[in-house]
Design a protein around this motif. Structure first.
Motif, PDB file in Angstrom:
ATOM      1  N   LEU A 116      50.812 -14.812  24.557  1.00 44.00           N
ATOM      2  CA  LEU A 116      49.726 -15.720  24.361  1.00 44.00           C
ATOM      3  C   LEU A 116      48.995 -15.875  25.729  1.00 44.00           C
ATOM      4  N   TYR A 117      47.769 -16.190  25.461  1.00 43.25           N
ATOM      5  CA  TYR A 117      46.851 -16.548  26.911  1.00 43.25           C
ATOM      6  C   TYR A 117      46.204 -17.861  26.650  1.00 43.25           C
ATOM      7  N   PHE A 118      46.434 -18.731  27.457  1.00 44.95           N
ATOM      8  CA  PHE A 118      46.083 -20.111  27.164  1.00 44.95           C
ATOM      9  C   PHE A 118      45.102 -20.551  28.231  1.00 44.95           C
ATOM     10  N   LEU A 119      43.975 -20.947  27.633  1.00 46.06           N
ATOM     11  CA  LEU A 119      42.849 -21.735  28.462  1.00 46.06           C
ATOM     12  C   LEU A 119      42.598 -23.156  28.269  1.00 46.06           C
ATOM     13  N   ILE A 120      42.583 -23.920  29.301  1.00 48.37           N
ATOM     14  CA  ILE A 120      42.593 -25.245  28.652  1.00 48.37           C
ATOM     15  C   ILE A 120      41.233 -25.657  29.580  1.00 48.37           C
ATOM     16  N   SER A 121      40.463 -26.341  28.760  1.00 50.55           N
ATOM     17  CA  SER A 121      39.226 -26.741  29.224  1.00 50.55           C
ATOM     18  C   SER A 121      38.696 -28.371  28.991  1.00 50.55           C
ATOM     19  N   ARG A 122      37.907 -28.796  29.589  1.00 49.52           N
ATOM     20  CA  ARG A 122      37.511 -30.010  29.646  1.00 49.52           C
ATOM     21  C   ARG A 122      36.335 -29.860  28.369  1.00 49.52           C
ATOM     22  N   PRO A 123      36.200 -31.222  27.799  1.00 50.57           N
ATOM     23  CA  PRO A 123      35.316 -31.236  26.800  1.00 50.57           C
ATOM     24  C   PRO A 123      33.705 -30.669  27.421  1.00 50.57           C
ATOM     25  N   GLN A 124      33.016 -30.052  26.271  1.00 60.72           N
ATOM     26  CA  GLN A 124      31.681 -29.848  26.520  1.00 60.72           C
ATOM     27  C   GLN A 124      30.804 -30.778  26.191  1.00 60.72           C
ATOM     28  N   TRP A 125      29.606 -31.147  27.113  1.00 58.52           N
ATOM     29  CA  TRP A 125      28.740 -32.289  26.964  1.00 58.52           C
ATOM     30  C   TRP A 125      27.211 -31.439  26.807  1.00 58.52           C
ATOM     31  N   SER A 126      26.906 -31.378  25.652  1.00 59.03           N
ATOM     32  CA  SER A 126      25.660 -30.351  25.420  1.00 59.03           C
ATOM     33  C   SER A 126      25.587 -29.167  26.332  1.00 59.03           C
ATOM     34  N   ASP A 127      24.134 -29.374  27.218  1.00 61.07           N
ATOM     35  CA  ASP A 127      23.983 -28.263  27.925  1.00 61.07           C
ATOM     36  C   ASP A 127      25.103 -28.064  29.126  1.00 61.07           C
ATOM     37  N   ARG A 128      25.743 -29.152  29.394  1.00 64.23           N
ATOM     38  CA  ARG A 128      26.380 -29.034  30.462  1.00 64.23           C
ATOM     39  C   ARG A 128      28.172 -29.045  30.042  1.00 64.23           C
ATOM     40  N   THR A 129      29.001 -28.487  31.177  1.00 64.43           N
ATOM     41  CA  THR A 129      30.178 -28.556  30.761  1.00 64.43           C
ATOM     42  C   THR A 129      30.937 -29.401  31.920  1.00 64.43           C
ATOM     43  N   ARG A 130      32.497 -29.787  31.424  1.00 59.20           N
ATOM     44  CA  ARG A 130      33.211 -30.207  32.572  1.00 59.20           C
ATOM     45  C   ARG A 130      34.112 -29.132  32.976  1.00 59.20           C
ATOM     46  N   GLY A 131      33.904 -27.928  32.701  1.00 60.20           N
ATOM     47  CA  GLY A 131      34.707 -26.809  33.163  1.00 60.20           C
ATOM     48  C   GLY A 131      36.082 -26.783  32.645  1.00 60.20           C
ATOM     49  N   MET A 132      36.832 -25.842  33.226  1.00 60.38           N
ATOM     50  CA  MET A 132      38.013 -25.416  32.800  1.00 60.38           C
ATOM     51  C   MET A 132      39.328 -25.783  33.808  1.00 60.38           C
ATOM     52  N   ILE A 133      40.172 -26.334  33.397  1.00 60.23           N
ATOM     53  CA  ILE A 133      40.957 -26.720  34.208  1.00 60.23           C
ATOM     54  C   ILE A 133      42.196 -25.596  34.732  1.00 60.23           C
TER      55      ILE A 133
END
Lengths: 246, 289
Positions: B254-271
């Motif tokens: 398994l490969y895990f990617l944990i991201s923060r929520p997306q806000w329209s055209d911006r993103t809070r990125g990946m943790i």
């Protein structure tokens, strides 16, 4: 006095909000392009602010009509929901790949192999492949459609194939949502792809050279020993000869 | 008399040639000798200049080991391809490396290998320690080359985690439990979920099967009484949430990617999850950052 308290409270609230929403480091992705000349190798490149360390690249396949609908600013959420309900058996979108790569000097460039049996018809736009690139540490997000580039040499393309492609491009290509795909851009993209390929080849050549060097040094050792042996035998014979002369 | 001289000359030639050959190959026979009192121990710990998180919370019934914050490692016999490895909580962005007081040599230089120049800010401090500041969450596994004042090189790989994986099975081929799960026990700091009790971070998982095929899915948020599980540690300003993925013996990794929520055209990125993500091997239960 009351005003002061209110102002102080407001300032505190603003400070707290700002500190809570603060991300580590965020920058902007300036451009991104995605091309392919087959149906599995997607070449993605772009430029970013210098403050960006890495980008997340996501590749989705999406129903063409659904893509146009969701990317039309005049379409309401209700209309999108109606479309979803009226197409219960349609796979609206599928995540094909997601990964992150490091940004070097404000640019990123990679080729992602989607693997076999993906059933994507990018060439004829029956389904649409699109890429999003976003800052790893919380910046902006850019989307682009994967453009199909025909790299087949012209003398090998039959007339019927040509006409099929032309029909496909003129009838199915959405004009409002797909990013500009004029000739010069396509040429640049082909060139950058080729440059990347050449760079890849160069790396391989370098590796081969390194490996060869290792092998050479290993295999040269017996040769040196043999040479030394021959030299010492010659020396002994010479000494013997000199002795005879003496 | 002449014959004796000839034999002597021949012997001398033979001896000289032998010495020459042996000296050419001498590196093969020379082994470095470590001084009796020489040690190569280094301490690695989070910088006290920012918050130090001490992770202790676990979901009831879980028995995984939480990595330590502080390490004392003998880095002798490490190489670039076989470095010593440690795991540090990802929110400890600045770490301090210091040689043990028993070390005869001091640190002369530290380099981050195989990453861009600005990836990690490395600063030499006055007390012979070095600080390593990771400038992006992207850098979750970096090998460092430490050169001491005797020009000896040591290698340390720092893995930065937020998730510790556990399973509800011992062996994937066992008949029980019927539904086998891999859990990502994920530690995040308070500010990841602003003003909400609901876990809003997302975990995308790539499930790779033994036949080479793969699929993407979202990991499920483990719940308690219908609410997403979130165990808070008010003293240390972090919280624990748990995600799960169902697996069977056909799944290889398994490969895990944990991201923060997306806000329209911006993103809070990946943790977490540089590259294709944090890899978890189903059979060996090994995590690779």
């Amino acid at each position: 006095m009351k005003k002061r308290k209110i102002l102080l409270l407001l300032a505190l609230v603003i400070l707290l909000t700002l500190s809570k929403y603060k991300t580590i480091k965020a920058g902007n992705i300036l451009t991104t392009t995605a091309t392919t000349s087959d149906e599995r190798n997607i070449h993605i490149s772009g430029t970013t602010d210098p403050s960006i360390y890495a980008v997340i690249l996501g590749i989705y396949s999406m129903d063409l009509e659904f893509f146009i609908l969701t990317h039309n600013p005049n379409v309401t959420e209700e209309e999108i929901q109606q479309y979803i309900q009226s197409h219960p058996n349609l796979q609206l979108y599928t995540l094909m790949d997601i990964r992150s790569i490091e940004v070097t000097n404000g640019t990123f460039d990679t080729t992602i192999d989607l693997g076999p049996n993906q059933n994507i018809d990018i060439k004829n736009y029956k389904s649409l492949l699109y890429v999003y690139a976003s800052d790893y540490d919380g910046g902006n997000k850019l989307e682009t459609i994967v453009q199909y580039i025909n790299n087949t040499p012209t003398n090998q393309v039959t007339e019927s194939e040509k006409s099929t492609e032309e029909t496909a491009n003129t009838t199915n290509e959405p004009t409002t949502t797909i990013e500009g795909s004029n000739e010069s851009e396509v040429i640049t993209e082909i060139e950058s792809t080729r440059k990347a390929d050449l760079a890849g080849d160069a790396d391989n050549i370098d590796n081969n050279i390194d490996n060869n060097n290792v092998n050479t040094s290993d295999s040269s050792r017996p040769f040196i020993y043999s040479l030394l042996l021959v030299m010492s035998i010659t020396l002994i014979f010479n000494l013997r000869k000199n002795k005879d002369l003496l | 008399m002449k014959n004796g001289k000839l034999i002597f000359k021949r012997l001398a030639c033979f001896l000289l040639t032998t010495i020459f050959i042996v000296s050419l190959n001498s590196t093969k026979y020379t082994k470095p000798i470590k001084a009796d009192n020489e040690t190569h121990t280094f301490s690695i710990s989070p910088s006290s200049a920012s918050r130090i998180y001490v992770l202790t919370k676990k979901k009831a019934g879980e028995s995984y080991t939480i990595p330590n914050n502080n390490y004392n490692l003998d880095l002798s016999n490490t190489s670039k391809t076989s470095p010593a490895e440690i795991a540090e909580f990802k929110y400890h962005e600045t770490l301090v490396i210091k040689p043990d007081t028993n070390n005869t040599a001091q640190i002369n230089d530290i380099k981050a290998l195989d990453v861009n120049e600005g990836a990690v800010t490395i600063t030499a401090e006055n007390d012979n320690s070095y600080t390593l500041k990771f400038n992006s969450f992207f850098y979750d596994n970096v090998v460092f080359e430490i050169t001491d004042s005797n020009a000896k090189k040591f290698y340390l790989k720092i893995n930065r985690f937020i998730s510790i994986f556990s399973t509800n099975y011992d062996n994937i081929n066992d008949p029980t439990p019927e539904v086998k799960k891999v859990y990502a026990n994920t530690y995040v700091k308070y500010t990841e979920e602003v003003g909400s009790e609901v876990i809003r971070i997302k975990t995308v998982v790539k499930k790779v099967y033994k036949d080479g095929s793969y699929e993407y899915c979202n990991a499920n948020q483990e719940t308690v009484d219908g609410t997403a599980l979130a165990i808070y540690d008010d003293n240390n300003h972090y919280k624990l949430c748990q995600f799960s993925v169902e697996v069977d013996s056909n799944v290889k990794e398994l490969y895990f990617l944990i991201s923060r929520p997306q806000w329209s055209d911006r993103t809070r990125g990946m943790i977490t999850g540089s590259g294709m993500g944090v890899k978890y091997n189903i059979a060996t239960k090994k995590t690779t950052y």
